[in-house]
Design a protein around this motif. Structure first.
Motif, PDB file in Angstrom:
ATOM      1  N   GLY A 420     -24.950 -27.706 -58.420  1.00 22.08           N
ATOM      2  CA  GLY A 420     -24.604 -27.105 -57.139  1.00 22.08           C
ATOM      3  C   GLY A 420     -25.378 -25.815 -56.970  1.00 22.08           C
ATOM      4  O   GLY A 420     -25.494 -25.032 -57.917  1.00 22.08           O
ATOM      5  N   ILE A 421     -25.910 -25.591 -55.760  1.00 18.74           N
ATOM      6  CA  ILE A 421     -26.765 -24.426 -55.537  1.00 18.74           C
ATOM      7  C   ILE A 421     -26.246 -23.616 -54.359  1.00 18.74           C
ATOM      8  O   ILE A 421     -25.960 -24.156 -53.289  1.00 18.74           O
ATOM      9  CB  ILE A 421     -28.227 -24.860 -55.272  1.00 18.74           C
ATOM     10  N   VAL A 422     -26.121 -22.302 -54.564  1.00 17.33           N
ATOM     11  CA  VAL A 422     -25.766 -21.372 -53.490  1.00 17.33           C
ATOM     12  C   VAL A 422     -26.907 -20.362 -53.389  1.00 17.33           C
ATOM     13  O   VAL A 422     -27.185 -19.636 -54.340  1.00 17.33           O
ATOM     14  CB  VAL A 422     -24.439 -20.633 -53.775  1.00 17.33           C
ATOM     15  N   LEU A 423     -27.573 -20.342 -52.219  1.00 15.02           N
ATOM     16  CA  LEU A 423     -28.723 -19.474 -52.019  1.00 15.02           C
ATOM     17  C   LEU A 423     -28.344 -18.212 -51.253  1.00 15.02           C
ATOM     18  O   LEU A 423     -27.253 -18.108 -50.683  1.00 15.02           O
ATOM     19  CB  LEU A 423     -29.816 -20.231 -51.243  1.00 15.02           C
ATOM     20  N   GLN A 424     -29.260 -17.259 -51.211  1.00 16.79           N
ATOM     21  CA  GLN A 424     -29.046 -16.024 -50.455  1.00 16.79           C
ATOM     22  C   GLN A 424     -28.895 -16.342 -48.963  1.00 16.79           C
ATOM     23  O   GLN A 424     -28.015 -15.834 -48.288  1.00 16.79           O
ATOM     24  CB  GLN A 424     -30.215 -15.070 -50.667  1.00 16.79           C
ATOM     25  N   ASP A 425     -29.780 -17.190 -48.454  1.00 18.16           N
ATOM     26  CA  ASP A 425     -29.739 -17.583 -47.049  1.00 18.16           C
ATOM     27  C   ASP A 425     -29.392 -19.064 -46.992  1.00 18.16           C
ATOM     28  O   ASP A 425     -30.274 -19.922 -46.930  1.00 18.16           O
ATOM     29  CB  ASP A 425     -31.084 -17.307 -46.380  1.00 18.16           C
ATOM     30  N   SER A 426     -28.102 -19.353 -47.029  1.00 19.01           N
ATOM     31  CA  SER A 426     -27.669 -20.748 -47.050  1.00 19.01           C
ATOM     32  C   SER A 426     -27.926 -21.395 -45.692  1.00 19.01           C
ATOM     33  O   SER A 426     -27.613 -20.817 -44.644  1.00 19.01           O
ATOM     34  CB  SER A 426     -26.178 -20.839 -47.389  1.00 19.01           C
ATOM     35  N   ILE A 427     -28.497 -22.569 -45.719  1.00 15.17           N
ATOM     36  CA  ILE A 427     -28.853 -23.275 -44.489  1.00 15.17           C
ATOM     37  C   ILE A 427     -27.692 -24.157 -44.050  1.00 15.17           C
ATOM     38  O   ILE A 427     -27.196 -24.991 -44.818  1.00 15.17           O
ATOM     39  CB  ILE A 427     -30.123 -24.120 -44.696  1.00 15.17           C
ATOM     40  N   ARG A 487     -19.682 -18.532 -47.095  1.00 15.33           N
ATOM     41  CA  ARG A 487     -18.434 -19.147 -47.552  1.00 15.33           C
ATOM     42  C   ARG A 487     -18.393 -20.645 -47.237  1.00 15.33           C
ATOM     43  O   ARG A 487     -17.856 -21.437 -48.019  1.00 15.33           O
ATOM     44  CB  ARG A 487     -17.236 -18.423 -46.937  1.00 15.33           C
ATOM     45  N   VAL A 488     -18.972 -21.042 -46.097  1.00 15.91           N
ATOM     46  CA  VAL A 488     -19.073 -22.477 -45.787  1.00 15.91           C
ATOM     47  C   VAL A 488     -19.967 -23.166 -46.826  1.00 15.91           C
ATOM     48  O   VAL A 488     -19.656 -24.254 -47.311  1.00 15.91           O
ATOM     49  CB  VAL A 488     -19.626 -22.695 -44.360  1.00 15.91           C
ATOM     50  N   ALA A 489     -21.065 -22.498 -47.192  1.00 15.75           N
ATOM     51  CA  ALA A 489     -21.975 -23.067 -48.196  1.00 15.75           C
ATOM     52  C   ALA A 489     -21.292 -23.180 -49.558  1.00 15.75           C
ATOM     53  O   ALA A 489     -21.496 -24.146 -50.297  1.00 15.75           O
ATOM     54  CB  ALA A 489     -23.232 -22.207 -48.297  1.00 15.75           C
ATOM     55  N   ILE A 490     -20.469 -22.189 -49.884  1.00 16.68           N
ATOM     56  CA  ILE A 490     -19.748 -22.234 -51.171  1.00 16.68           C
ATOM     57  C   ILE A 490     -18.693 -23.341 -51.144  1.00 16.68           C
ATOM     58  O   ILE A 490     -18.503 -24.054 -52.138  1.00 16.68           O
ATOM     59  CB  ILE A 490     -19.109 -20.854 -51.470  1.00 16.68           C
TER      60      ILE A 490
END
Length: 581
Positions: A420-427, A487-490
């Motif tokens: 699972g990946i969480v980036l600085q700028d989640s798309i 938070r949506v990306a997480i």
């Protein structure tokens, strides 16, 4: 012609629909061929017949015309409808299959490809160029043969009436062949050049639309107008080159087309005067000349259309031939459930052959459930290292193992399911909040989505949105704040529930309140998982099992926060500087 062979593989499943459309088309084009015969009969056997009263001639004319009208009114509409419907249906199905193949191809291309190519140009190939190939199906595989069949039928009928006059009618055909051969080879090249220029305009426009906030905030609209004008002017020049050559083609071809009927009219008139050709036969011949040269004109137009289609095919298959950097080995196995033990063994990496190494002989053993923080100055190789784990890129030298197995020995898709990946700028995509969270597990129930949102501290703000979980977030989540997007990306990763977690600068661009909520959810997410955290703000990773300091692609220090602080080395200096500032 290789492009045509490859394109025919997409056409092949619909070959019977094409045959059926051609047969229906032959009826459509065949019916008008009765009109010249009707003209001959009306002139020779009704109008110019002596010894019959005007009433008799009128009655016979009305009977014949009535029969013809009924034939056309009853047969022509359904024939026209089904021919158009099946032609467009077949063309659209071929395009559907081709775009489906291209989207699959797009998803398999590596990040290296997308780093070197603009999204707008890729979109141009999938949308514009694929659309252009539709003409090959409708024109090349249907209309071309119908027009050719019409020409052959007309010539056969004309031969039955007068062989010499027929030879005069077709004596300019060789000039057509020469014209097509001379003009259309260059036209294909000019069409490809024009398409590439259009793709560049589209790529430029796509970037600028995405970057409009930057343009407007910098007040550089006039400058960007000039930049777009350069791109647009380049396309205009290529389009005019294409138009000029196309116009020359039509000038020559249409001149030949216009001369041919004049030769026929002159010679047929001479035969009527001197050699016994009836007026009706002359009228029929002149009418058939129109039936002969109209399909011929369409064939010439078809040649232009087909040239454009083939040039577009070339561009499409040039894109299809783009090699995959990341592929599965023939004997690759599925990675079912990873424990999370990761080892980097003498890993070296560079993005391009002629570039410097970004990572150099790097080795690191990571135990199951550990949290590893990667720190150091920008450009040290932190983000590069974690991008190698899901095989966004492959190592240049050395190997990475997951649970003792080289990650190149398992299938790419099954490997990425473990991470699972969480980036600085989640798309986020311009769908609903629910659909964006569900990307982590497309078949998830609504209860599972809500639980994931709660775990990510996102449920409260989602519930307050106008349509709750069904609220559309806009392109790249533009309707949400940075903290809400994160938070949506997480939540998406909570739903995926992978054994390995990668967080790349996940909180660096947020306000303090959002950072607190997200840091809390990230700690909850990292529990009992092998976690890699890339961070610039060292105060956020003091809890990590081990901290790895990277400089210039090499590991300088490794250890827990307290141990590294006691050493008073590079990490101590970085941490102290950040605390003072």
């Amino acid at each position: 012609m290789d492009s045509i062979k490859r394109y025919m593989q997409f056409v092949k499943p619909y070959r019977w629909q094409i045959v059926g459309t051609i047969l229906i088309g032959m009826l459509k084009f065949g019916l008008p061929l009765l009109i010249p015969l009707l003209l001959k009969y009306v002139v020779d056997d009704i109008l110019l017949v002596d010894g019959r009263s005007a009433e008799e001639k009128t009655n016979e004319l009305l009977m014949i015309m009535g029969a013809i009208f009924i034939t056309f009114l009853v047969l022509r509409p359904p024939i026209e409808y089904y021919r158009q419907y099946f032609a467009q249906w077949t063309g659209s199905k071929v395009l559907y299959d081709l775009r489906d193949k291209l989207f699959d191809h797009i998803q398999r291309l590596s990040l290296r490809f997308y780093a070197n190519n603009r999204a707008g140009e890729v979109i141009s190939r999938v949308i514009h160029d694929v659309e252009q190939t539709k003409n090959f199906v409708i024109t090349g595989l249907m209309n071309f043969w119908l027009d050719l069949a019409t020409i052959l039928i007309v010539i056969i009928i004309m031969f039955q009436v007068d062989i010499t006059l027929t030879l005069v009618s077709i004596m300019l055909f060789p000039f057509y062949g020469f014209s097509i051969k001379y003009f259309y080879s260059r036209l294909r090249h000019l069409t490809r050049v024009r398409s590439q220029a259009l793709a560049e305009v589209q790529g430029h426009l796509h970037e600028r639309v995405q970057g409009m906030p930057v343009i407007q905030s910098m007040a550089i609209e006039d400058y960007e107008q000039e930049q777009f004008k350069k791109q647009n002017t380049n396309f205009l020049q290529k389009a005019l080159d294409h138009t000029s050559w196309n116009a020359k083609t039509f000038a020559v071809v249409n001149t030949i087309t216009d001369i041919a009927p004049l030769l026929v009219i002159g010679y047929a008139g001479y035969q009527v005067i001197n050699q016994g050709l009836t007026v009706g036969e002359m009228v029929m011949f002149v009418a058939y000349i129109d039936r002969l040269y109209n399909p011929l004109r369409r064939l010439i137009n078809s040649s232009t259309t087909l040239t454009q289609s083939i040039a577009s095919m070339d561009r499409v298959f040039e894109f299809v031939d783009e090699k995959y950097d990341i592929t599965d080995k023939p004997n690759a196995v599925e990675c079912k459930t990873a424990r999370g033990e990761v080892s980097f063994e003498d890993v070296s990496f560079k993005y391009e052959e002629n570039e410097e190494y970004v990572l150099k002989k790097l080795s690191l053993e990571v135990r199951e459930g550990e949290t590893i923080a990667l720190v150091g100055m920008s450009g040290g190789g932190k983000s590069t290292l974690v991008s190698l784990l899901p095989r966004f890129y492959d190592v240049t030298e050395g190997k990475i193992k997951l649970d003792g197995v080289d990650i190149r020995d398992v299938t790419v898709q099954s490997l990425r399911k473990q991470i699972g990946i969480v980036l600085q700028d989640s798309i986020l995509f311009s769908d609903t909040v629910r659909e964006n969270i569900a990307l982590g597990k497309p078949d998830a129930t609504m209860d599972e989505i809500i639980e994931a949102a709660k775990a990510a501290n996102a449920h409260d703000f989602i519930s307050s949105l106008p349509d709750g979980y069904e609220t559309k977030v806009g392109e790249r989540g533009v309707k949400l704040s940075g903290g809400q997007k994160q938070r949506v990306a997480i939540a998406r990763v909570f739903l995926k529930n992978p054994p390995i977690l990668v967080m790349d600068e996940a909180t660096s661009a947020l306000d303090l309140e959002s950072e607190h909520l997200i840091q809390e959810s990230l700690e909850r997410l990292a529990a009992n998982r092998t976690t890699f955290v890339v961070a610039h703000r060292l105060s956020t990773i003091t809890h990590a099992s081990r901290i790895v300091l990277l400089e210039h692609g090499e590991i300088v220090e490794v250890g827990p926060h307290e141990e590294l602080m006691r050493k008073k080395g590079h990490y101590y200096n970085l941490f102290t500087i950040q605390e003072i500032s």
